[in-house]
Design an enzyme around this catalytic site. Structure first.
Site, PDB file in Angstrom:
ATOM      1  N   ASP A  65      33.365  63.072 -50.471  1.00 33.64           N
ATOM      2  CA  ASP A  65      32.958  61.857 -51.174  1.00 33.64           C
ATOM      3  C   ASP A  65      34.168  60.919 -51.278  1.00 33.64           C
ATOM      4  O   ASP A  65      35.198  61.274 -51.864  1.00 33.64           O
ATOM      5  CB  ASP A  65      32.447  62.222 -52.575  1.00 33.64           C
ATOM      6  CG  ASP A  65      31.989  60.993 -53.339  1.00 33.64           C
ATOM      7  OD1 ASP A  65      31.101  60.283 -52.843  1.00 33.64           O
ATOM      8  OD2 ASP A  65      32.547  60.725 -54.421  1.00 33.64           O
ATOM      9  N   THR A  98      30.723  54.717 -50.538  1.00 32.60           N
ATOM     10  CA  THR A  98      32.114  54.589 -51.000  1.00 32.60           C
ATOM     11  C   THR A  98      33.103  54.739 -49.842  1.00 32.60           C
ATOM     12  O   THR A  98      34.136  54.068 -49.821  1.00 32.60           O
ATOM     13  CB  THR A  98      32.426  55.648 -52.072  1.00 32.60           C
ATOM     14  OG1 THR A  98      32.083  56.943 -51.574  1.00 32.60           O
ATOM     15  CG2 THR A  98      31.622  55.391 -53.331  1.00 32.60           C
ATOM     16  N   THR A  99      32.784  55.603 -48.881  1.00 34.66           N
ATOM     17  CA  THR A  99      33.653  55.749 -47.706  1.00 34.66           C
ATOM     18  C   THR A  99      33.498  54.562 -46.771  1.00 34.66           C
ATOM     19  O   THR A  99      34.483  54.004 -46.288  1.00 34.66           O
ATOM     20  CB  THR A  99      33.314  57.060 -46.953  1.00 34.66           C
ATOM     21  OG1 THR A  99      33.406  58.157 -47.859  1.00 34.66           O
ATOM     22  CG2 THR A  99      34.267  57.275 -45.790  1.00 34.66           C
ATOM     23  N   ASP A 391      24.909  60.981 -56.170  1.00 36.50           N
ATOM     24  CA  ASP A 391      24.884  59.835 -55.255  1.00 36.50           C
ATOM     25  C   ASP A 391      23.450  59.517 -54.840  1.00 36.50           C
ATOM     26  O   ASP A 391      23.039  58.349 -54.830  1.00 36.50           O
ATOM     27  CB  ASP A 391      25.726  60.137 -54.003  1.00 36.50           C
ATOM     28  CG  ASP A 391      27.217  60.070 -54.274  1.00 36.50           C
ATOM     29  OD1 ASP A 391      27.588  59.708 -55.413  1.00 36.50           O
ATOM     30  OD2 ASP A 391      28.012  60.385 -53.373  1.00 36.50           O
TER      31      ASP A 391
END
Length: 529
Positions: A65, A98-99, A391
């Site tokens: 994550d 997020t990545t 998520d």
């Protein structure tokens, strides 16, 4: 007149100017992107995060994550800190991507570094990027579909989004099971859209496939000794109060007595005050008392005599959720029973999960409240499973509010890149170079996804670009077979809101870093001798 440069900064302060400042920003941001880009996509790799405290339970974490990785590492570079912040914002805002947002910002800055080397001014690059963002967002909005009018089709969209989100996580081997679990949980709270009504409990043991969704609210606590283990038509008083507040516990205080009889009198007086407090609590006409703090033996005995179930030391997050789902409120004083909102539920009983006993609250006021029970072999697996499921829940709850969807697998990125390239071809001047660099950065996302899976990214991405140029707007990368596939047929769907947020946040962060031409570090604080 002296021609020596005048230093206006305090001694010990540092300053980096112009090219040095930009180089420092580019190096820091690109290093962050290179760190986490290997975690991108369904075949991304995991990172092991080791803390300094060897005795801590959180010392070892295994995760892919992006937000978890970035907030766990200490960075000193200011540009790197900006990327860490946008990753946190992406996590808070939409829960996923997020990545992707960090990698896209990194690739934009990598392209900007080459443009700066060609002596193109940062403001010209920024201007071109802003036009590119507008065109990319318009292209994304144009292909977004909304199936919320059809209940069955919308549920299928949610299932596809959940599968796509989970496919890059540790839960991918059971993605159908967890996708169904997440969708059922989110659809229960669809009317209120309160994610706090979904409680996640982690229990060691069993396999991940043993995880399930419980209709009630589970609290990981036990009732006191000789108290009822099952209560019907419960009236619950939820409190955050000290049950030993009347004891003499001032640090360093001493009580002098001249006989043991007076010690007994002091103890009797303390017990009487504790009894008075319990009597005030019982005046609320309750049969369940749940306290954030300890209850201690004597008050526990009084509750047992009154036939009241008393649960102590419930964690604060747990009692806040409990107050929310039972319709009660957390109180600290008990002088006005008529003003206190009492929580209600139809049944409280003990249930076994593995070898642990938990309290299950059924028929709560907020009927949509539920609990996800996660099972796993190790604590690290459970922690990563919780992050992955959280998520998915966040993305699904956002999709319920904004039901539009787009296709994943690099399809949306290639669509936006082609739209930007078309604009660049029509634009005169140096801004067209900035637009083309923006399109190239967008194409890097499917390239990295293919690289992480061990496929020939150059072949796949060039074929994908050609397919989109021919008008195959739903074409994307099938990472199971390592070839192009129809994303609509494969059900690889993502939330429009997540994709839009990735585009906007990455562009804004890259623009902010690119506009920097001076970095000033303040002097370190001098220690007093």
């Amino acid at each position: 007149m002296s021609l020596q440069p005048i230093n206006v900064l305090r001694g010990g302060a540092e300053e980096e100017k112009a090219e040095n400042a930009r180089m420092s920003s580019f190096v820091g941001a690109i290093a962050i992107g290179d760190l986490i880009k290997t975690t991108l996509g369904p075949k991304g790799m995991d990172k092991v995060l080791l803390g300094m405290d060897k005795n801590s339970a959180d010392n070892l974490r295994v995760t892919n994550d992006g937000a978890t990785i970035l907030k766990s590492i200490g960075v000193d570079n200011p540009a790197a800190k900006v990327l860490v912040d946008i990753s946190k914002v992406q996590d808070d805002e939409v829960g996923d991507g997020t990545t992707s947002v960090t990698v896209l910002a990194c690739e934009l800055l990598r392209e900007a570094e080459q443009l700066i080397a060609q002596h193109i001014h940062p403001q010209t690059i920024v201007s071109g990027w802003r036009q590119a963002v507008d065109v990319a967002r318009a292209a994304l909005t144009e292909v977004a579909t909304d199936n919320s009018a059809s209940t069955e089709q919308f549920r299928e969209d949610l299932m596809n989004i959940a599968r796509t989100t989970i496919s890059s996580k540790i839960l991918t081997q059971h993605k159908d099971h967890f996708a169904s679990l997440a969708v059922n949980a989110v659809l229960r709270v669809r009317k209120t859209a309160v994610l706090d009504a979904i409680h996640i409990i982690k229990k060691l043991g069993g396999a991940m496939s043993d995880s399930y969704l419980d209709d009630g609210f589970l609290l990981d606590k036990k009732p006191g000794v000789h108290q009822p283990k099952r209560v019907e038509n419960a009236r619950i008083l939820i409190a955050n109060t000290s049950m030993d507040a009347d004891k003499i516990k001032v640090f360093g205080s001493r009580v002098r007595v001249d006989s043991t009889a007076k010690v007994a009198q002091l103890e009797a007086a303390e017990r009487e005050k504790m009894k008075d407090k319990v009597d005030m609590i019982l005046k609320h006409d309750i049969n369940v008392f749940i306290n954030r703090q300890l209850i201690y033996n004597y008050p526990e005995q009084l509750f047992s005599d009154a036939g009241v179930m008393a649960i102590e030391h419930a964690d604060f997050e747990g009692i806040e959720r409990l107050a929310l789902v039972t319709g009660g409120e957390i109180v600290s004083t008990f002088g006005n029973p008529e003003k206190v909102e009492i929580g209600k539920c139809s049944l409280i009983e003990q249930v076994m999960i593995g070898e642990d006993k938990l309290m299950r609250f059924s028929g709560v006021s907020m009927g949509e409240a539920c609990t996800v029970v996660l099972r796993g072999a190790t604590q690290q697996i459970l922690d990563e499973a919780e992050r992955s499921l959280h998520d998915a829940l966040c993305v699904l709850s956002q999709t319920v509010k904004e039901p539009r969807t787009v296709y994943g697998g690099g399809c949306s990125e290639m669509l936006m890149a082609n739209a930007v390239s078309n604009l660049a071809a029509k634009t005169a001047g140096k801004e067209s170079l900035a637009m083309e660099s923006f399109a190239k950065a967008l194409r890097q996302l499917p390239t990295i996804i293919a690289d992480n899976a061990g496929y020939d990214s150059a072949e796949l991405v060039s074929s994908l670009r050609a397919a989109h140029t021919e008008g195959k707007k739903t074409c994307g990368l099938d990472m199971e077979k390592g070839e192009l596939g129809d994303m609509a047929g494969l059900g690889i769907t993502e939330s429009f809101l997540v994709k839009r947020q990735i585009l906007i946040s990455a562009a804004e962060a890259a623009e902010m870093i690119l506009r920097v031409d001076d970095i000033i570090r303040s002097a370190p604080r001098q220690r007093a001798r």
